[in-house]
Design a protein around this motif. Structure first.
Motif, PDB file in Angstrom:
ATOM      1  N   GLU A  44      -5.832   4.503  -2.675  1.00 43.89           N
ATOM      2  CA  GLU A  44      -6.011   3.359  -3.787  1.00 43.89           C
ATOM      3  C   GLU A  44      -7.378   3.568  -4.281  1.00 43.89           C
ATOM      4  OE1 GLU A  44      -5.749  -0.313  -1.694  1.00 43.89           O
ATOM      5  OE2 GLU A  44      -7.134   0.299  -0.371  1.00 43.89           O
ATOM      6  N   ASP A  66      -4.743   4.586   3.398  1.00 42.79           N
ATOM      7  CA  ASP A  66      -4.047   3.799   1.931  1.00 42.79           C
ATOM      8  C   ASP A  66      -4.775   4.413   0.936  1.00 42.79           C
ATOM      9  OD1 ASP A  66      -3.034   1.912   3.334  1.00 42.79           O
ATOM     10  OD2 ASP A  66      -4.619   0.603   3.212  1.00 42.79           O
ATOM     11  N   LYS A  84       0.783  -1.331  -0.013  1.00 44.68           N
ATOM     12  CA  LYS A  84       0.291   0.127  -0.121  1.00 44.68           C
ATOM     13  C   LYS A  84       0.781   1.166  -0.211  1.00 44.68           C
ATOM     14  CE  LYS A  84      -3.883  -2.284   0.715  1.00 44.68           C
ATOM     15  NZ  LYS A  84      -4.844  -2.372   0.004  1.00 44.68           N
ATOM     16  N   LYS A 142       7.728   0.640  -3.935  1.00 43.31           N
ATOM     17  CA  LYS A 142       6.389   0.643  -4.132  1.00 43.31           C
ATOM     18  C   LYS A 142       5.982   1.877  -4.984  1.00 43.31           C
ATOM     19  CE  LYS A 142       5.188  -0.656   0.388  1.00 43.31           C
ATOM     20  NZ  LYS A 142       4.756   0.122   1.774  1.00 43.31           N
ATOM     21  N   LYS A 180       0.720   4.969   1.536  1.00 42.49           N
ATOM     22  CA  LYS A 180      -0.083   5.998   2.401  1.00 42.49           C
ATOM     23  C   LYS A 180      -0.056   7.487   2.021  1.00 42.49           C
ATOM     24  CE  LYS A 180      -0.303   2.770   5.579  1.00 42.49           C
ATOM     25  NZ  LYS A 180      -1.354   2.001   5.958  1.00 42.49           N
ATOM     26  N   THR A 184      -3.625   0.702  -7.925  1.00 41.67           N
ATOM     27  CA  THR A 184      -3.258  -0.491  -7.203  1.00 41.67           C
ATOM     28  C   THR A 184      -1.750  -0.280  -6.888  1.00 41.67           C
ATOM     29  OG1 THR A 184      -2.832  -2.075  -8.827  1.00 41.67           O
ATOM     30  CG2 THR A 184      -4.792  -2.348  -7.841  1.00 41.67           C
ATOM     31  N   VAL A 185      -1.162  -0.940  -6.064  1.00 39.36           N
ATOM     32  CA  VAL A 185       0.255  -0.690  -5.541  1.00 39.36           C
ATOM     33  C   VAL A 185       1.025  -1.778  -5.832  1.00 39.36           C
ATOM     34  CG1 VAL A 185       1.822  -0.087  -3.783  1.00 39.36           C
ATOM     35  CG2 VAL A 185      -0.406   1.094  -4.141  1.00 39.36           C
TER      36      VAL A 185
END
Ligand SMILES: [Zn+2]
Length: 127
Positions: free
Chosen positions: A55, A53, A14, A122, A16, A109-110
């Protein structure tokens, strides 16, 4: 026989985003000082700031195609895009769509990218 699958669970990476607890302003990436209320964010403790998160649904603002990738890449080119999330935050990342159109809806998405030398990082992937 019972098989415990929990040990095989892979935690999805994830990225942040940050929320100032003093005024509720949200940021990505993290600022040193809140531009709304001037609350400071301690880079070590992060006191007074929440994380969440980043996303989900987003809109493509702009994109570019990068040719001549560094050695080690197996693709001819990569697409990169800048998106805006529904909460207004913007982020850049890899774009994995055939024909990008500005304004199109994407899902962020990550992934942990280890294509480059050094530690995996990431990165956002927009599809
Ligand atoms: Zn603030």
């Amino acid at each position: 026989m019972f098989i415990d699958f929990s040990q095989y669970e892979v935690k999805a990476p994830k990225i942040k985003a940050y929320k100032c607890q003093a005024c509720g302003a949200i940021y990505y990436p993290a600022p040193k000082v809140c531009s709304q209320c001037h609350a400071r964010r301690d880079p070590v403790t992060g006191k007074g700031w929440e994380t969440f998160d980043l996303e989900g649904l987003c809109t493509l603002l702009t994109w570019t195609r990068a040719w001549n990738l560094p050695e080690g890449y197996t693709k001819k080119y990569l697409l990169f895009g800048i998106v805006q999330f529904e909460n207004g935050l913007r982020a850049s990342g890899r774009l994995e769509v055939e024909n990008p159109v500005i304004g199109m809806k994407l899902n962020a998405t990550v992934i942990e990218s280890d294509e480059r030398p050094g530690k995996p990082v990431k990165v956002f992937v927009f599809k």
